[in-house]
Design a protein around this motif. Sequence first.
Motif, PDB file in Angstrom:
ATOM      1  N   TYR A 243       6.045  -4.090  -4.177  1.00 40.25           N
ATOM      2  CA  TYR A 243       5.353  -5.069  -5.007  1.00 40.25           C
ATOM      3  C   TYR A 243       4.281  -5.784  -4.191  1.00 40.25           C
ATOM      4  N   ARG A 244       3.743  -5.090  -3.179  1.00 40.21           N
ATOM      5  CA  ARG A 244       2.788  -5.763  -2.307  1.00 40.21           C
ATOM      6  C   ARG A 244       1.416  -5.941  -2.967  1.00 40.21           C
ATOM      7  N   MET A 245       0.779  -7.056  -2.617  1.00 38.86           N
ATOM      8  CA  MET A 245      -0.615  -7.294  -2.992  1.00 38.86           C
ATOM      9  C   MET A 245      -1.462  -6.743  -1.847  1.00 38.86           C
ATOM     10  N   THR A 246      -2.697  -6.331  -2.139  1.00 38.91           N
ATOM     11  CA  THR A 246      -3.580  -5.849  -1.072  1.00 38.91           C
ATOM     12  C   THR A 246      -4.392  -7.005  -0.487  1.00 38.91           C
ATOM     13  N   ASP A 247      -4.903  -6.790   0.732  1.00 37.64           N
ATOM     14  CA  ASP A 247      -5.800  -7.791   1.327  1.00 37.64           C
ATOM     15  C   ASP A 247      -7.099  -7.911   0.533  1.00 37.64           C
ATOM     16  N   ILE A 248      -7.482  -6.822  -0.118  1.00 44.60           N
ATOM     17  CA  ILE A 248      -8.700  -6.828  -0.950  1.00 44.60           C
ATOM     18  C   ILE A 248      -8.524  -7.866  -2.068  1.00 44.60           C
TER      19      ILE A 248
END
Length: 391
Positions: A243-248
């Motif tokens: 469920y990770r969000m990206t740095d972008i």
Amino acid sequence: MCNESIRNEFLPYGRQCLDKNDIKSVVDVLKGDWLTTGPKIKEFEEKVADYCNTEYAVAVSNGTAALHAACFAAGISNGDEVITTPLTFAASANCILYQRAKPIFVDIDPKTYNINPQKIREKITSKTKAIIPVDYTGRPVFIDEIMKIAREYNLLVIEDAAHSIGAKYKKKKVGSLADMTTFSFHPVKHITTGEGGMILTNDKESYNRLKKFRTHGIVKGKDVKNQEEGPWFYEQLELGYNYRMTDIQAALGISQLEKIDQFIDRRKAIVKRYNDAFHDFDLLEIPFQTKDIKSSWHLYVVKLNLEKLTVSRKEIFEVLRKEKLGVNVHYIPVYYHPYYQNLGYKKGICPVAEDLYERIITLPLFPQMKSQDVEDVIKIVYKVLNNYRKY
Ligand SMILES: *Cc1c(COP(=O)(O)O)cnc(C)c1O
């Protein structure tokens, strides 16, 4: 008269607001070393936590994932019951089903349209584990009453604040009012990361569980049980998800967050104009407001006075759409959906929400609406409703 269109451009009910700085922030990340979980995630988490005066924040891939992670961290599991509102997007109840628990729908308050605290008590059983109230349209729930009930019965409270980042309850910002609070950064919400979500809490243990859940239930370093194995070693202790969000996305979120108060102020100004224009109009009811609860105004929902109209909400809705107003309906009661009907939920269980559902229409509301757009909405709504006036 009704077919005569004033506008030539379709006005949506909500829309993101991006500028050059937002675009630059994203492009800078694309030129760097980290695309997913890197320094921007941490920075975004710290900035949102800070904005909401809360200790910990965990960024995830969307608002639904945030709700799911919060349900996991709250220990909701097979056979538990969890209380929520029917007047919400399906995600507020789906997250309960993901954990194999049972959603229990409690009817809304006829004034605020939020879950009715008085009715929560009646639905508590020995299986009740948690309450998931939703700050409908941006207006915080009566959290004092809900927390009091929760403490009495040893329940956890997860506030679905997808609509209410920046809102205040008795001078306190949404974020640390409940045990855990979840946000969504979908493009129609206050600030966007494309897709994105976050969970806020002041509880260290919940924070650790949320972080573990975000990445497969895996731990590294000092949390590993078998320390002898070697420095490469990591352990999966529970069943989590990716469920990770990206740095972008986080970079976009950081840039958007800088403008959040501006966005909310503009929403408030539009709402004030709507309220001034509509408060004496007998064919609809404007949203309920009290001094101590400050909505951050995600949605502007009016309730039609059907007794004075010759047609139903459906006809009004269709004519407003023909006038190029992107009106909408928030929400279909969750248990009306065929999936929930198949689980055995019957119509009739929340009569206040069901009656309200027949009457509500969401009018356009987003920060870069022009003053002329707002005046057009007012003019068209008056014209259309007056056309169907019974008396
Ligand atoms: C938008 C929304 C969600 C889900 O958020 P996503 O980011 O779309 O997954 C959950 N609850 C409510 C009340 C919402 O409006």
